[in-house]
Design a protein around this motif. Structure first.
Motif, PDB file in Angstrom:
ATOM      1  N   ALA A  50       0.825  -1.199   0.000  1.00 15.94           N
ATOM      2  CA  ALA A  50       0.000   0.000   0.000  1.00 15.94           C
ATOM      3  C   ALA A  50       0.870   1.265   0.000  1.00 15.94           C
ATOM      4  O   ALA A  50       0.662   2.182  -0.787  1.00 15.94           O
ATOM      5  CB  ALA A  50      -0.920  -0.016   1.209  1.00 15.94           C
ATOM      6  N   LEU A  51       1.885   1.298   0.880  1.00 17.52           N
ATOM      7  CA  LEU A  51       2.681   2.519   1.050  1.00 17.52           C
ATOM      8  C   LEU A  51       3.484   2.888  -0.198  1.00 17.52           C
ATOM      9  O   LEU A  51       3.765   4.060  -0.434  1.00 17.52           O
ATOM     10  CB  LEU A  51       3.645   2.365   2.235  1.00 17.52           C
ATOM     11  N   VAL A  52       3.839   1.879  -1.001  1.00 14.21           N
ATOM     12  CA  VAL A  52       4.664   2.143  -2.178  1.00 14.21           C
ATOM     13  C   VAL A  52       3.938   3.085  -3.141  1.00 14.21           C
ATOM     14  O   VAL A  52       4.563   3.814  -3.908  1.00 14.21           O
ATOM     15  CB  VAL A  52       5.054   0.815  -2.861  1.00 14.21           C
ATOM     16  N   ASN A  53       2.612   3.111  -3.056  1.00 13.09           N
ATOM     17  CA  ASN A  53       1.830   3.993  -3.932  1.00 13.09           C
ATOM     18  C   ASN A  53       1.763   5.427  -3.403  1.00 13.09           C
ATOM     19  O   ASN A  53       1.134   6.276  -4.023  1.00 13.09           O
ATOM     20  CB  ASN A  53       0.415   3.440  -4.081  1.00 13.09           C
ATOM     21  N   GLU A  54       2.404   5.655  -2.245  1.00 17.43           N
ATOM     22  CA  GLU A  54       2.385   6.964  -1.595  1.00 17.43           C
ATOM     23  C   GLU A  54       0.973   7.535  -1.524  1.00 17.43           C
ATOM     24  O   GLU A  54       0.686   8.617  -2.047  1.00 17.43           O
ATOM     25  CB  GLU A  54       3.339   7.925  -2.319  1.00 17.43           C
ATOM     26  N   PRO A  55       0.064   6.802  -0.881  1.00 17.88           N
ATOM     27  CA  PRO A  55      -1.336   7.244  -0.839  1.00 17.88           C
ATOM     28  C   PRO A  55      -1.500   8.495   0.027  1.00 17.88           C
ATOM     29  O   PRO A  55      -0.704   8.735   0.925  1.00 17.88           O
ATOM     30  CB  PRO A  55      -2.054   6.056  -0.191  1.00 17.88           C
ATOM     31  N   ALA A  56      -2.538   9.259  -0.293  1.00 16.95           N
ATOM     32  CA  ALA A  56      -2.864  10.409   0.545  1.00 16.95           C
ATOM     33  C   ALA A  56      -3.280   9.925   1.927  1.00 16.95           C
ATOM     34  O   ALA A  56      -2.982  10.562   2.938  1.00 16.95           O
ATOM     35  CB  ALA A  56      -4.003  11.211  -0.097  1.00 16.95           C
ATOM     36  N   VAL A  57      -3.968   8.825   1.960  1.00 14.95           N
ATOM     37  CA  VAL A  57      -4.419   8.238   3.223  1.00 14.95           C
ATOM     38  C   VAL A  57      -4.236   6.730   3.130  1.00 14.95           C
ATOM     39  O   VAL A  57      -4.565   6.128   2.111  1.00 14.95           O
ATOM     40  CB  VAL A  57      -5.915   8.522   3.483  1.00 14.95           C
ATOM     41  N   LEU A  58      -3.729   6.139   4.215  1.00 12.04           N
ATOM     42  CA  LEU A  58      -3.681   4.686   4.281  1.00 12.04           C
ATOM     43  C   LEU A  58      -4.796   4.225   5.211  1.00 12.04           C
ATOM     44  O   LEU A  58      -4.870   4.652   6.367  1.00 12.04           O
ATOM     45  CB  LEU A  58      -2.323   4.206   4.797  1.00 12.04           C
ATOM     46  N   LEU A  59      -5.665   3.377   4.682  1.00  9.57           N
ATOM     47  CA  LEU A  59      -6.804   2.893   5.450  1.00  9.57           C
ATOM     48  C   LEU A  59      -6.493   1.482   5.929  1.00  9.57           C
ATOM     49  O   LEU A  59      -6.077   0.637   5.139  1.00  9.57           O
ATOM     50  CB  LEU A  59      -8.056   2.892   4.572  1.00  9.57           C
ATOM     51  N   LEU A  60      -6.691   1.218   7.208  1.00  7.53           N
ATOM     52  CA  LEU A  60      -6.355  -0.102   7.737  1.00  7.53           C
ATOM     53  C   LEU A  60      -7.579  -0.695   8.433  1.00  7.53           C
ATOM     54  O   LEU A  60      -8.119  -0.094   9.362  1.00  7.53           O
ATOM     55  CB  LEU A  60      -5.177  -0.020   8.723  1.00  7.53           C
ATOM     56  N   ASP A  61      -7.997  -1.888   7.968  1.00 10.68           N
ATOM     57  CA  ASP A  61      -9.198  -2.519   8.493  1.00 10.68           C
ATOM     58  C   ASP A  61      -8.828  -3.657   9.443  1.00 10.68           C
ATOM     59  O   ASP A  61      -8.624  -4.778   9.013  1.00 10.68           O
ATOM     60  CB  ASP A  61     -10.035  -3.058   7.322  1.00 10.68           C
ATOM     61  N   GLU A  62      -8.701  -3.359  10.718  1.00  9.51           N
ATOM     62  CA  GLU A  62      -8.322  -4.345  11.736  1.00  9.51           C
ATOM     63  C   GLU A  62      -7.192  -5.252  11.260  1.00  9.51           C
ATOM     64  O   GLU A  62      -7.316  -6.476  11.287  1.00  9.51           O
ATOM     65  CB  GLU A  62      -9.523  -5.225  12.116  1.00  9.51           C
ATOM     66  N   PRO A  63      -6.080  -4.669  10.844  1.00  7.44           N
ATOM     67  CA  PRO A  63      -5.056  -5.513  10.215  1.00  7.44           C
ATOM     68  C   PRO A  63      -4.381  -6.456  11.195  1.00  7.44           C
ATOM     69  O   PRO A  63      -3.761  -7.424  10.778  1.00  7.44           O
ATOM     70  CB  PRO A  63      -4.052  -4.510   9.660  1.00  7.44           C
ATOM     71  N   LEU A  64      -4.480  -6.196  12.491  1.00  6.14           N
ATOM     72  CA  LEU A  64      -3.764  -7.041  13.453  1.00  6.14           C
ATOM     73  C   LEU A  64      -4.667  -8.086  14.086  1.00  6.14           C
ATOM     74  O   LEU A  64      -4.244  -8.839  14.960  1.00  6.14           O
ATOM     75  CB  LEU A  64      -3.115  -6.179  14.555  1.00  6.14           C
ATOM     76  N   GLY A  65      -5.920  -8.120  13.632  1.00  5.29           N
ATOM     77  CA  GLY A  65      -6.902  -8.988  14.276  1.00  5.29           C
ATOM     78  C   GLY A  65      -6.519 -10.456  14.302  1.00  5.29           C
ATOM     79  O   GLY A  65      -6.840 -11.162  15.246  1.00  5.29           O
ATOM     80  N   ALA A  66      -5.807 -10.912  13.244  1.00  2.00           N
ATOM     81  CA  ALA A  66      -5.540 -12.346  13.142  1.00  2.00           C
ATOM     82  C   ALA A  66      -4.277 -12.758  13.905  1.00  2.00           C
ATOM     83  O   ALA A  66      -3.980 -13.930  14.004  1.00  2.00           O
ATOM     84  CB  ALA A  66      -5.406 -12.742  11.668  1.00  2.00           C
ATOM     85  N   LEU A  67      -3.547 -11.796  14.453  1.00  2.00           N
ATOM     86  CA  LEU A  67      -2.268 -12.129  15.081  1.00  2.00           C
ATOM     87  C   LEU A  67      -2.452 -12.453  16.564  1.00  2.00           C
ATOM     88  O   LEU A  67      -3.410 -12.023  17.195  1.00  2.00           O
ATOM     89  CB  LEU A  67      -1.301 -10.946  14.945  1.00  2.00           C
ATOM     90  N   ASP A  68      -1.489 -13.223  17.108  1.00  2.00           N
ATOM     91  CA  ASP A  68      -1.577 -13.497  18.547  1.00  2.00           C
ATOM     92  C   ASP A  68      -1.109 -12.263  19.329  1.00  2.00           C
ATOM     93  O   ASP A  68      -0.518 -11.337  18.775  1.00  2.00           O
ATOM     94  CB  ASP A  68      -0.784 -14.750  18.919  1.00  2.00           C
TER      95      ASP A  68
END
Lengths: 363, 517
Positions: free
Chosen positions: A155-173
């Motif tokens: 995602a970051l490589v595209n240098e977005p104006a905004v990075l949206l994150l949808d519970e990205p850590l939910g699956a981790l311990d």
């Protein structure tokens, strides 16, 4: 204000946005602006509309009414592939048929960037997420944390104006989640990218975000800095959702010109410094367990409330008491195990708190 | 019975593989080896002798005629595979966009309906449609587009059309199976990263569906390479493929040459299987991370409308021969004429009074039911072992179980005929059940491997056994709507069977299958 009315300082702005699916209103007249470079959290229980709000920003859902502005431009009709936003999906959605490099290069390739520029940007973003040397790995050869970082790099490589994150850590311990929280925050600071982070985990939101919007039933219940939301919750829902608290139903007895008031609950009378309420009104008060001081009955302060310990739970560094005060008001009290006096069940005690500790809630 | 089944299911993979192995080795491999041994015998002056020589091999590899036959066989199979892919992929893709579950079930049934109907019936349907006085030519003449009938049949085009029609389900099914597993979030991720619908399809959806494409091409190619009835009845003697060469040599009692041709065909098919297997293996690294969340996205836009049109066109293509068979069964004329000359039930009366058909039908029902039970039980166990268990030589075993698909039925038929005569089992119902179970096993294996045990119901084909032989013989001699009437009865019987079976045996599971999507 820019030409079409959006605030220039906001990277992304929702103005009176509603999204309904048939009868269900997922997002209900939400207005909010997200500032350049901040880490913004959308916090709420499942079904509160936070993910739908995020998907509206990404362009995967169209608002039923209201407008979305991205860098001052109305983007209601702009499809996801032409928006300067990028979304980290809950399940990451990495491309399993590609290696790390191809995953990260995907966005630049579909935008037909020159190969040399693509290679440069992929290399530097992989360095940023600490994945240099992993270019040729397939997705199933990576650990959960590494997959996470690929998704962020992609995602970051595209240098977005905004990075949206949808519970990205939910699956981790838990352990990895805490580590990734720190890493995410660090990456956000290093890249200077605006993050909008959806989570149902209040600890995660408080730890990472510059500002938090707590959502309930499609509406924003409260928006502000984490410390502010924690110490001055606006509603019973927010007070409960963010940390442990005592919710006490009270009646307003007196009100001073300086905004202070005297409240009463079942034989328990106490003063608060700040109450936006009229005498005779019934309200609720939030009183955090760690804001309550507990002392032996014989050492009672003059403003102390006499009570009896009904339950003790040892939590390691903390000890949690349940104390009955007034005419059956049960309060939870939390103390530092090491530094404070210990009590047992049925001990007579006295509780006290600063007048600015209780927060009079809107409901 | 159930306890024994459970016992075997719990045992090691080798036990699970045993029934399928015994069936394939005992009925197929031994028969084929027997046939192959004839390749070393000698055919001279119209006589078969047991003198050992390699004259048949020599003839096959020196006569340029046979090189041409091999080239034609491969070319036809490639053409059919390419056409089936070109039609099958958009159809499978369009099916994933169907939201109405009623339309979806209807489309499934239509697409799989050719599998339920005997090959002879389908070929007969194409005869009705494509011949000089057939439906298409009559229609074109009537509206004045053409002045005289155009040649649609008795050439390669007719064979390709009919083969694509017959093999299309085998292309659609594996592709659909993969597309249905597709994680919708991946498409959104591609969109989010700047890919429009076409780019997302080309860069993500299509590459990820390649395992299904490879599987579909593998099945279609190996079936097309050994097709016999279609080139024979629709090729007008012009489409000279290996299976027909085998048939003629068998009829001429030139069994040594037939054996050589059968061996060559088997080698070609195994080579093709190996190539496709290699392709599949290189794609195996594309395992998705996380659990896939399939989701159909909403139809709308030009592409979706085009897909919808493709779907309906394909459904019409699949149904049309069957529909015209049914219409023709009520034809008042004795010459398959179109449009039908009045309404008549005479052909039904004739069918029911014609003893060879009646006896064939009863036999077929018994053999079909028993052999399906055997094949599905053996196939499910083998699929379980091959997909879940740790089996060495998985690829080789798979190829072994699928090899009956590869052999033309003509070659298998003559080989089994010799074997059964040698074993003094010829003519017993039990041996016929085993033969048909052996022939159905690959289908059962393929279907259960794709975790679609529900679909194994489609293996029950009363029309698949002894009756079609009577029909084939009849079709070679007569050209009247008797066969249409018989075929219609078979279609009706099959529909009743499937409906009853779906309702009582697998109804709940099919509903779950549809709901899961």
């Amino acid at each position: 204000m820019s030409a079409d009315g959006a605030r220039a300082s906001d990277v992304i702005e929702l103005r009176d946005v509603t999204r309904s699916f048939g009868e269900v209103v997922a997002v209900d007249h939400v207005s909010l602006g997200i500032r350049q470079g901040e880490f913004f959290a959308l916090l709420g229980p499942s079904g509160c509309g936070k993910t739908t709000t995020l998907r509206i920003m990404a362009g995967f859902e169209r608002p039923s009414s209201g407008d979305v502005y991205l860098r001052g431009r109305r983007v209601n009709d702009v499809p996801p592939y032409r928006r300067e936003t990028n979304l980290i999906f809950q399940q990451l959605a990495l491309f399993p048929h590609m290696d790390v490099y191809d995953n990260v290069a995907f966005g630049l390739r579909v935008k037909r960037r020159p190969a040399a520029e693509t290679a440069d940007r992929v290399r530097s973003v992989l360095q940023l997420v600490d994945l240099a040397g992993y270019e040729r790995r397939r997705m199933h050869e990576l650990s959960g944390g590494q997959q996470q970082r690929v998704a962020i790099a992609r995602a970051l490589v595209n240098e977005p104006a905004v990075l949206l994150l949808d519970e990205p850590l939910g699956a981790l311990d838990l352990k990895l989640r805490l580590q990734m929280q720190r890493e995410l925050k660090a990456m956000q600071r290093r890249s200077g990218t605006t993050f909008v982070y959806v989570t149902h985990d209040q600890g995660e939101a408080l730890a990472m975000a510059d500002r938090v919007a707590v959502m309930q039933l499609g509406k924003i219940a409260q928006l502000g800095a984490p410390e502010h939301i924690y110490s001055r919750p606006a509603t019973r829902f927010v007070a409960h959702f963010i940390g442990d608290t005592n919710i006490i139903p009270v009646t307003v007895r007196e009100r001073g010109v300086d905004g202070s008031a005297v409240l009463e609950a079942n034989g328990l009378r106490f003063a608060v410094t700040d109450a936006d309420a009229r005498p005779g009104e019934t309200r609720h008060v939030s009183l955090r367990p760690e804001k309550i001081r507990i002392a032996a009955a014989h050492a009672a302060r003059p403003d102390g409330h006499a009570g009896t310990v009904t339950d003790v739970t040892f939590l390691g560094p903390l000890t949690r008491y349940e104390v009955s005060v007034g005419e059956g008001v049960r309060l939870v009290v939390q103390t530092q195990t090491e530094s404070e006096e210990h009590f047992r069940r049925d001990d007579r005690v006295s509780l006290s708190w600063a007048p600015n500790a209780p927060v009079v809630l809107k409901d | 019975m159930a306890a024994a089944f459970a016992f075997v299911a719990r045992r090691r993979a080798s036990l699970q593989l045993l029934p399928a192995f015994a069936l394939t080795a005992g009925m197929f491999a031994s028969a084929m080896l027997l046939l192959f041994s004839y390749s070393a015998y000698t055919f001279r002056g119209g006589q078969l002798t047991e003198e050992v020589s390699f004259l048949a091999w020599q003839k096959f590899f020196t006569d340029p005629f046979y090189f041409g036959v091999v080239a034609k066989t491969l070319q036809l199979a490639l053409g059919v595979t390419a056409a089936a892919l070109a039609i099958g992929y958009p159809t499978a893709y369009a099916l994933t966009k169907v939201r109405s579950s009623k339309l979806l079930v209807a489309a499934y049934i239509v697409i799989f309906s050719p599998l339920l109907v005997s090959l002879v019936v389908r070929v007969y349907g194409w005869l009705l449609l494509l011949s000089d006085n057939g439906v298409i030519n009559q229609a074109l003449l009537a509206i004045g587009v053409i002045a005289e009938p155009i040649r649609l049949i008795y050439n390669e085009a007719g064979v390709v059309i009919a083969l694509v029609h017959i093999l299309l389900p085998f292309m659609i099914f594996p592709i659909l199976s993969v597309l249905l597993q597709f994680d919708h979030a991946l498409r959104e991720a591609a969109n989010d990263l700047g890919a429009n619908r076409v780019q997302a399809f080309l860069r993500v959806v299509f590459p990820m569906s390649l395992p299904g494409v490879v599987a579909g091409c593998q099945i279609v190619f190996t079936l097309a390479i050994s097709a016999f009835v279609t080139p024979e009845l629709l090729g007008g003697g012009k489409v000279q493929v290996l299976s027909r060469a085998i048939w003629f040599n068998v009829v001429d009692v030139n069994w040594p040459l037939a054996a050589v041709e059968a061996i060559v065909l088997l080698v070609l098919a195994l080579a093709a299987l190996a190539v496709f297997d290699l392709a599949a293996r290189s794609l195996r690294a594309m395992r998705p991370t996380g659990s896939p969340r399939p989701r159909r996205d909403s139809p709308g836009g030009f592409i979706d409308r085009a897909l919808r049109i493709v779907l309906f066109a394909v459904l019409a293509f699949v149904l049309s021969p069957l529909v015209f068979v049914v219409i023709n069964s009520f034809n008042g004329s004795a010459f398959n004429s179109f449009p039908p000359q009045g309404f008549s039930l005479q052909w039904y009366r004739f069918v029911l009074g014609y003893a060879p058909f009646r006896e064939g039908m009863v036999n077929s029902l018994i053999i079909a039911s028993a052999s399906t039970l055997v094949a599905v039980a053996a196939g499910m166990l083998a699929a379980l072992a091959l997909t879940r268990g740790k089996v060495r030589g998985r690829g080789a075993l798979n190829a072994f179980f699928l090899s009956p698909l590869v052999m033309p039925r003509v070659a298998v038929g003559i080989a089994v005929f010799i074997l059964l005569i040698r074993l003094r089992l010829f003519g017993t119902t039990g041996s016929l059940v085993l033969v048909h179970a052996m022939l159905s096993l690959p289908f059962a294996l393929v279907l259960t491997s794709f975790d679609e045990t529900e679909a194994s119901i489609f293996l029950v084909r009363p029309s698949n056994t002894t009756l079609p032989i009577q029909m084939f013989l009849y079709l070679e001699q007569y050209q009247n709507p008797t066969l249409a009437a018989l075929s219609t009865l078979l279609i009706a019987a099959t529909i009743i069977l499937v409906v009853v079976a779906l309702r009582f045996v697998r109804g709940a599971e099919l509903a779950r299958l549809v709901a899961r999507r």
